[in-house]
Design a protein around this motif. Structure first.
Motif, short mmCIF file in Angstrom:
data_model
loop_
_atom_site.label_atom_id
_atom_site.label_comp_id
_atom_site.label_asym_id
_atom_site.label_seq_id
_atom_site.Cartn_x
_atom_site.Cartn_y
_atom_site.Cartn_z
N LEU A 86 0.81 -1.22 0.00
CA LEU A 86 0.00 0.00 0.00
C LEU A 86 0.84 1.27 0.00
CD1 LEU A 86 -2.80 -1.14 2.45
CD2 LEU A 86 -2.88 -1.05 -0.05
N GLY A 87 2.14 1.12 0.23
CA GLY A 87 3.03 2.27 0.16
C GLY A 87 3.18 3.05 1.44
N VAL A 88 2.65 2.53 2.56
CA VAL A 88 2.77 3.21 3.85
C VAL A 88 3.85 2.51 4.66
CG1 VAL A 88 1.58 3.88 5.98
CG2 VAL A 88 0.33 3.84 3.82
N LYS A 89 4.75 3.30 5.23
CA LYS A 89 5.88 2.74 5.96
C LYS A 89 6.20 3.64 7.15
CE LYS A 89 10.69 1.45 5.10
NZ LYS A 89 11.77 1.42 4.12
N THR A 90 6.66 3.04 8.23
CA THR A 90 7.10 3.80 9.40
C THR A 90 8.59 3.61 9.58
OG1 THR A 90 4.96 3.48 10.48
CG2 THR A 90 6.80 4.12 11.89
N GLU A 91 9.30 4.72 9.74
CA GLU A 91 10.75 4.67 9.98
C GLU A 91 11.05 5.42 11.28
OE1 GLU A 91 12.74 6.38 6.62
OE2 GLU A 91 12.53 4.56 5.43
N PHE A 92 11.68 4.72 12.20
CA PHE A 92 12.11 5.38 13.44
C PHE A 92 13.43 6.09 13.17
CE2 PHE A 92 8.85 2.78 15.12
CZ PHE A 92 8.41 3.45 16.24
N GLN A 126 4.46 6.32 -0.07
CA GLN A 126 5.14 6.28 -1.37
C GLN A 126 6.48 7.01 -1.31
OE1 GLN A 126 2.17 7.65 -4.19
NE2 GLN A 126 1.24 5.63 -4.24
N GLY A 127 7.20 6.83 -0.20
CA GLY A 127 8.54 7.37 -0.04
C GLY A 127 8.61 8.79 0.47
N ASN A 128 7.48 9.45 0.64
CA ASN A 128 7.45 10.83 1.13
C ASN A 128 6.94 10.90 2.57
OD1 ASN A 128 8.17 12.06 -1.45
ND2 ASN A 128 6.14 11.40 -2.12
N VAL A 129 7.61 11.69 3.40
CA VAL A 129 7.18 11.84 4.79
C VAL A 129 5.87 12.62 4.79
CG1 VAL A 129 7.72 12.84 7.04
CG2 VAL A 129 9.54 11.82 5.67
N ILE A 130 4.84 12.02 5.42
CA ILE A 130 3.57 12.72 5.55
C ILE A 130 3.33 13.18 6.99
CG2 ILE A 130 2.49 11.67 3.53
CD1 ILE A 130 0.98 9.79 5.48
N VAL A 131 3.91 12.45 7.95
CA VAL A 131 3.73 12.80 9.36
C VAL A 131 5.01 12.47 10.13
CG1 VAL A 131 2.40 12.35 11.47
CG2 VAL A 131 1.24 12.35 9.28
N ALA A 132 5.45 13.40 10.96
CA ALA A 132 6.55 13.17 11.90
C ALA A 132 5.93 13.00 13.28
CB ALA A 132 7.52 14.35 11.89
N VAL A 133 6.38 11.98 14.01
CA VAL A 133 5.78 11.63 15.30
C VAL A 133 6.86 11.61 16.38
CG1 VAL A 133 4.46 9.88 16.54
CG2 VAL A 133 4.11 10.17 14.09
N GLU A 154 -5.38 7.25 10.56
CA GLU A 154 -4.54 7.97 11.51
C GLU A 154 -4.45 7.24 12.85
OE1 GLU A 154 -4.23 12.32 13.72
OE2 GLU A 154 -5.61 12.07 12.05
N LYS A 155 -5.60 6.84 13.39
CA LYS A 155 -5.62 6.19 14.70
C LYS A 155 -4.80 4.89 14.70
CE LYS A 155 -8.79 4.46 18.20
NZ LYS A 155 -10.19 4.26 18.57
N SER A 156 -4.98 4.06 13.67
CA SER A 156 -4.27 2.78 13.65
C SER A 156 -2.76 2.98 13.48
CB SER A 156 -4.81 1.87 12.54
OG SER A 156 -4.55 2.39 11.26
N LEU A 157 -2.37 3.93 12.65
CA LEU A 157 -0.94 4.17 12.44
C LEU A 157 -0.28 4.76 13.68
CD1 LEU A 157 -0.98 5.43 8.77
CD2 LEU A 157 0.05 3.32 9.61
N LEU A 158 -0.93 5.71 14.34
CA LEU A 158 -0.34 6.29 15.55
C LEU A 158 -0.27 5.26 16.67
CD1 LEU A 158 -1.90 9.87 15.51
CD2 LEU A 158 0.40 9.17 14.81
#
Length: 91
Positions: free
Chosen positions: A11-17, A34-41, A69-73
């Motif tokens: 799906l193109g969604v990834k989390t990088e610490f 898709q390789g672009n940062v959409i949210v910094a946490v 948003e809820k599931s990803l956070l």
């Protein structure tokens, strides 16, 4: 009887610490689409708090796949907790 095939596509969604502070029990991560940062946490395990910069508009169409948003956070918070409690450095 009908036979078919299921095609699985990322799906193109990834989390990088980007950083983990074991002493302060804090972590920073980026959520990418898709390789672009959409949210910094930023996560603080001691205070059980999370702050974010950015929005999830780019992935609103993925709600049908259970990605929102809820599931990803929640996922970021739980991974941060695991990494910090087990002193794991993500790769």
């Amino acid at each position: 009887m009908s036979l078919g095939a299921t095609e699985f596509r990322p799906l193109g969604v990834k989390t990088e610490f980007t950083s983990i502070d074991f002493e302060k029990k804090q972590a920073k991560a980026n959520i990418l689409y898709q390789g672009n940062v959409i949210v910094a946490v930023e996560v603080n395990i001691l205070t059980n708090s999370l702050s974010k910069e950015g929005n999830f508009d780019a992935i609103a169409h993925l709600k049908d796949h259970g990605i929102n948003e809820k599931s990803l956070l929640h996922e970021v918070m739980e991974k941060a907790r695991l990494y910090i409690e087990e002193k794991i450095t993500p790769q």
